[in-house]
Design an enzyme around this catalytic site. Structure first.
Site, PDB file in Angstrom:
ATOM      1  N   THR A 142       0.815  -1.209   0.000  1.00  0.00           N
ATOM      2  CA  THR A 142       0.000   0.000   0.000  1.00  0.00           C
ATOM      3  C   THR A 142       0.852   1.264   0.000  1.00  0.00           C
ATOM      4  O   THR A 142       0.413   2.321  -0.453  1.00  0.00           O
ATOM      5  CB  THR A 142      -0.940  -0.010   1.214  1.00  0.00           C
ATOM      6  OG1 THR A 142      -1.733  -1.206   1.168  1.00  0.00           O
ATOM      7  CG2 THR A 142      -1.865   1.190   1.233  1.00  0.00           C
ATOM      8  N   LYS A 158       0.691 -12.365   7.600  1.00  0.00           N
ATOM      9  CA  LYS A 158      -0.369 -11.635   6.920  1.00  0.00           C
ATOM     10  C   LYS A 158      -0.929 -12.585   5.867  1.00  0.00           C
ATOM     11  O   LYS A 158      -0.247 -12.934   4.900  1.00  0.00           O
ATOM     12  CB  LYS A 158       0.161 -10.355   6.270  1.00  0.00           C
ATOM     13  CG  LYS A 158      -0.927  -9.581   5.523  1.00  0.00           C
ATOM     14  CD  LYS A 158      -0.389  -8.319   4.871  1.00  0.00           C
ATOM     15  CE  LYS A 158      -1.514  -7.607   4.123  1.00  0.00           C
ATOM     16  NZ  LYS A 158      -1.039  -6.382   3.432  1.00  0.00           N
ATOM     17  N   TYR A 209       4.279 -12.638   4.682  1.00  0.00           N
ATOM     18  CA  TYR A 209       3.164 -12.131   3.881  1.00  0.00           C
ATOM     19  C   TYR A 209       2.853 -13.175   2.814  1.00  0.00           C
ATOM     20  O   TYR A 209       3.587 -13.328   1.843  1.00  0.00           O
ATOM     21  CB  TYR A 209       3.557 -10.795   3.261  1.00  0.00           C
ATOM     22  CG  TYR A 209       2.469 -10.077   2.474  1.00  0.00           C
ATOM     23  CD1 TYR A 209       1.152 -10.521   2.466  1.00  0.00           C
ATOM     24  CD2 TYR A 209       2.779  -8.924   1.747  1.00  0.00           C
ATOM     25  CE1 TYR A 209       0.172  -9.851   1.755  1.00  0.00           C
ATOM     26  CE2 TYR A 209       1.803  -8.244   1.039  1.00  0.00           C
ATOM     27  CZ  TYR A 209       0.504  -8.707   1.043  1.00  0.00           C
ATOM     28  OH  TYR A 209      -0.458  -8.044   0.332  1.00  0.00           O
ATOM     29  N   ILE A 235      -4.136  -6.739   8.903  1.00  0.00           N
ATOM     30  CA  ILE A 235      -3.362  -5.650   8.309  1.00  0.00           C
ATOM     31  C   ILE A 235      -4.225  -5.143   7.170  1.00  0.00           C
ATOM     32  O   ILE A 235      -4.273  -5.737   6.094  1.00  0.00           O
ATOM     33  CB  ILE A 235      -1.989  -6.133   7.821  1.00  0.00           C
ATOM     34  CG1 ILE A 235      -1.141  -6.621   9.004  1.00  0.00           C
ATOM     35  CG2 ILE A 235      -1.246  -5.011   7.083  1.00  0.00           C
ATOM     36  CD1 ILE A 235       0.204  -7.186   8.618  1.00  0.00           C
TER      37      ILE A 235
END
Length: 289
Positions: free
Chosen positions: A48, A153, A125, A196
């Site tokens: 992001t 995540k 992740y 998240i």
């Protein structure tokens, strides 16, 4: 600095000023705002945050700002992009993706994270639609058990048998964090420790309330919030992340421009209007106007 991961962490956007530079003041204000709304921590230089379009100096400046906020507020901070940026006392762990493009196989993924986690605390992740590699429940549980891996995540795109097996077999001291905003609510419902959530850039308080409702067993409230936030998240991801989020934050006067860097392009005005409408419908519009 290792903390237990629990609650909603916000992967911050990287705001740009009218001259194209990183708007560090706006970043600092945004970090404080989401923490004021109850976020448990921050993520710097996640997807992001557009880390691939930032220079090394800009990446360092972003981490410096978020580390200062985390130090002041005593909160969790995860950092992506560069391992060398993790070596500071304010950083809880590195956020490290499953190796992309090369698709090393499950044994290679395990060996990779054993090596990385031997040098720093790691939150893995897992995002198959970006990395091109699915992982079995057995491999996910082996990753969760690696010393130094403190969480994951989880952005598998759905809640399925693999997800259920991971939740059922998680070891103590490991935190499962939802990474797909639109399905965060059901993941929290079956036992995830938090999320998240990029969508929390625009409304951290509601995502914090969602986590609290599931944690406290307030099922009716959790379902209602979950349905509203799923619709909001879908609108915020109608175009490549974080373009609609930036457009929404700009309309709320939290950041100076809607600018992103190539290969991203700014979101269409219609997409931003739709996201703002969803914010209003969910009772979540908290702009500064």
């Amino acid at each position: 600095m290792v903390m237990t991961l629990n609650g909603i962490l916000v992967p911050l956007i990287t705001p740009f000023d009218t001259d194209g530079t990183v708007a560090l003041g706006a970043l600092e204000r945004l970090a404080h705002r989401v923490l004021d709304e109850g976020a448990a921590g921050l993520v710097a230089l996640g997807t992001t945050g557009e880390p691939g379009s930032l220079t090394a100096a800009e990446q360092e400046a972003v981490v410096e700002v978020t580390a200062a906020v985390s130090r002041e507020r005593g909160t969790t901070l995860l950092v992506g992009a560069r391992p060398d940026l993790v070596a500071r006392p304010e950083v809880t762990a590195a956020l490290v993706t499953v190796p992309a493009f090369v698709r090393p196989g499950e044994a290679g993924v395990i060996a990779h994270f054993e090596t990385v986690a031997a040098t720093m605390p790691v939150v893995i992740y897992h995002v198959p639609y970006r990395t091109g590699q699915q992982l079995s429940a057995q491999t996910l549980l082996r990753l969760a058990a690696i010393p130094g891996v403190i969480g994951m995540k989880y952005s598998a795109g759905a809640i399925d048998e693999t997800t259920a097996a991971l939740v059922a077999g998680m070891p103590d001291g490991f935190a499962l964090l939802g990474g797909d905003d639109a399905v965060l609510s059901p993941l929290l419902a079956i036992g995830a420790h938090g999320g998240i959530a990029a969508s929390a850039n625009v409304d951290a308080r509601s995502f914090v309330d969602l986590h609290t409702a599931w944690r406290d067993g307030d099922i009716e409230r959790a379902r209602t919030l979950g349905n509203r936030l799923t619709a909001l998240s879908r609108s915020l991801f109608a175009e490549p992340n974080p373009t609609v989020i930036k457009g929404t934050l700009h309309d709320q006067e939290h950041i100076p421009t809607t600018s992103v860097r190539l290969p991203l392009l700014p979101a269409a005005p219609a997409s931003i209007r739709h996201a703002l409408d969803r914010l209003t419908l969910s009772g979540s519009a908290r702009g500064t106007r």
